[in-house]
Design a protein around this motif. Structure first.
Motif, PDB file in Angstrom:
ATOM      1  N   SER A  56      12.825   4.069   5.520  1.00 30.53           N
ATOM      2  CA  SER A  56      13.026   2.900   6.390  1.00 30.53           C
ATOM      3  C   SER A  56      14.253   3.092   7.274  1.00 30.53           C
ATOM      4  CB  SER A  56      13.189   1.631   5.549  1.00 30.53           C
ATOM      5  OG  SER A  56      12.028   1.383   4.805  1.00 30.53           O
ATOM      6  N   ILE A  57      15.323   3.606   6.684  1.00 29.55           N
ATOM      7  CA  ILE A  57      16.551   3.853   7.455  1.00 29.55           C
ATOM      8  C   ILE A  57      16.291   4.905   8.537  1.00 29.55           C
ATOM      9  CG2 ILE A  57      18.895   4.793   7.298  1.00 29.55           C
ATOM     10  CD1 ILE A  57      18.958   3.480   4.432  1.00 29.55           C
ATOM     11  N   ILE A  58      15.591   5.978   8.176  1.00 32.69           N
ATOM     12  CA  ILE A  58      15.248   7.020   9.151  1.00 32.69           C
ATOM     13  C   ILE A  58      14.404   6.432  10.280  1.00 32.69           C
ATOM     14  CG2 ILE A  58      13.892   9.138   9.480  1.00 32.69           C
ATOM     15  CD1 ILE A  58      14.885  10.025   6.690  1.00 32.69           C
ATOM     16  N   SER A  59      13.490   5.535   9.934  1.00 33.67           N
ATOM     17  CA  SER A  59      12.654   4.894  10.960  1.00 33.67           C
ATOM     18  C   SER A  59      13.499   4.123  11.959  1.00 33.67           C
ATOM     19  CB  SER A  59      11.636   3.957  10.312  1.00 33.67           C
ATOM     20  OG  SER A  59      10.718   4.687   9.543  1.00 33.67           O
ATOM     21  N   PHE A  82       8.832  -3.263  15.098  1.00 31.20           N
ATOM     22  CA  PHE A  82       7.898  -3.967  14.212  1.00 31.20           C
ATOM     23  C   PHE A  82       7.573  -3.106  12.990  1.00 31.20           C
ATOM     24  CE2 PHE A  82       3.498  -4.877  12.890  1.00 31.20           C
ATOM     25  CZ  PHE A  82       3.650  -6.192  12.483  1.00 31.20           C
ATOM     26  N   VAL A  83       7.264  -1.825  13.229  1.00 31.73           N
ATOM     27  CA  VAL A  83       6.965  -0.907  12.118  1.00 31.73           C
ATOM     28  C   VAL A  83       8.184  -0.757  11.213  1.00 31.73           C
ATOM     29  CG1 VAL A  83       6.435   1.508  11.548  1.00 31.73           C
ATOM     30  CG2 VAL A  83       5.143   0.345  13.344  1.00 31.73           C
ATOM     31  N   CYS A  84       9.353  -0.649  11.816  1.00 27.18           N
ATOM     32  CA  CYS A  84      10.592  -0.527  11.029  1.00 27.18           C
ATOM     33  C   CYS A  84      10.822  -1.756  10.157  1.00 27.18           C
ATOM     34  CB  CYS A  84      11.785  -0.324  11.956  1.00 27.18           C
ATOM     35  SG  CYS A  84      11.751   1.230  12.834  1.00 27.18           S
ATOM     36  N   MET A 144      11.009  -1.836   6.110  1.00 25.73           N
ATOM     37  CA  MET A 144      12.179  -2.370   5.422  1.00 25.73           C
ATOM     38  C   MET A 144      11.795  -3.528   4.508  1.00 25.73           C
ATOM     39  SD  MET A 144      15.251  -1.852   4.700  1.00 25.73           S
ATOM     40  CE  MET A 144      15.899  -0.710   5.898  1.00 25.73           C
ATOM     41  N   ALA A 145      10.837  -4.350   4.916  1.00 25.03           N
ATOM     42  CA  ALA A 145      10.366  -5.438   4.051  1.00 25.03           C
ATOM     43  C   ALA A 145       9.752  -4.873   2.772  1.00 25.03           C
ATOM     44  CB  ALA A 145       9.351  -6.298   4.792  1.00 25.03           C
ATOM     45  N   SER A 204      10.238  -3.768  -2.957  1.00 22.69           N
ATOM     46  CA  SER A 204      10.244  -2.743  -4.006  1.00 22.69           C
ATOM     47  C   SER A 204      11.528  -2.799  -4.822  1.00 22.69           C
ATOM     48  CB  SER A 204      10.085  -1.348  -3.397  1.00 22.69           C
ATOM     49  OG  SER A 204       8.859  -1.230  -2.735  1.00 22.69           O
ATOM     50  N   CYS A 205      12.659  -2.939  -4.133  1.00 17.17           N
ATOM     51  CA  CYS A 205      13.950  -3.036  -4.835  1.00 17.17           C
ATOM     52  C   CYS A 205      13.996  -4.271  -5.727  1.00 17.17           C
ATOM     53  CB  CYS A 205      15.096  -3.088  -3.826  1.00 17.17           C
ATOM     54  SG  CYS A 205      15.414  -1.535  -2.991  1.00 17.17           S
ATOM     55  N   ILE A 206      13.538  -5.383  -5.191  1.00 17.09           N
ATOM     56  CA  ILE A 206      13.538  -6.632  -5.961  1.00 17.09           C
ATOM     57  C   ILE A 206      12.632  -6.509  -7.184  1.00 17.09           C
ATOM     58  CG2 ILE A 206      12.829  -9.060  -5.892  1.00 17.09           C
ATOM     59  CD1 ILE A 206      13.821  -9.066  -2.938  1.00 17.09           C
TER      60      ILE A 206
END
Length: 197
Positions: A141-144, A155-157, A161-162, A167-169
């Protein structure tokens, strides 16, 4: 480079279809055999007993291979894009690939060592697979974002990130609750005492 050739998009699509089939087929076999309850069993429970354990192990190992190929294609694509844009260090891209491949190795461990046969190895494999997966998704996501607007839309980024945040949550309660229980069997009868370790 080969990664920029038309047609490689079938690999991630195949990964999603194959992995979904692996979970669905092993679930159906486990339910029909009476090995799990039909209402939301753990994924690993649907691959614990024969015959579904063989199907689960085989198909998840193929999923791990397809995921590795998908990650390698993504790595090559970023390297190619980076030649003209220089939006990310090559070492960061390589690190992200290594994290992803570590997650694929964890998937292979989960597939090979069933939940009740070798629980500690299975749990370590699951921790590696899910933990590395969350880190890999976040790094991608960061690379995107770094490649915007030339190679990605915002929008894709935002979508990536969402997915990373969700996933983290989800990963945090998985760790908390998994550390609180120790599975020694799937089938429980009413009134049976639970062993805690």
């Amino acid at each position: 480079m080969r990664c920029c050739m038309p047609g490689v998009a079938f690999v991630p699509a195949l990964l999603v279809c194959w992995s979904s089939a692996a979970f669905i087929i092993s679930y159906v076999i486990a339910v029909l055999a009476g090995h799990v309850e039909p209402f939301v069993p753990y994924i690993s429970d649907t691959g614990t007993k024969p015959p579904e354990s063989g199907v689960f192990g085989f198909m998840i190992n193929i999923s791990a291979l397809l995921a590795s190929i998908t990650m390698y294609i993504r790595y090559l694509l970023i390297e190619k894009q980076n030649e003209s844009s220089h939006f990310v260090r090559s070492s960061c891209n390589m690190f992200t690939l290594c994290v992803g491949l570590m997650g694929c190795t964890g998937m292979g461990i989960v597939a090979t060592f069933q939940e009740l046969a070798v629980p500690s190895v299975h749990d370590i494999g699951a921790l590696v697979a899910f933990g590395s997966g969350v880190v890999y998704i976040t790094l991608q996501s960061i690379i995107s974002y770094k490649s915007c607007p030339r190679w990605n839309t915002y929008f894709v980024c935002h979508i990536r990130m969402a997915i990373s945040v969700i996933s983290c949550i989800a990963f945090i309660p998985m760790i908390v609750f998994a550390s609180k229980i120790s599975m020694t069997k799937i089938d429980w009868t009413p009134g049976e005492k639970v062993k805690s370790y």
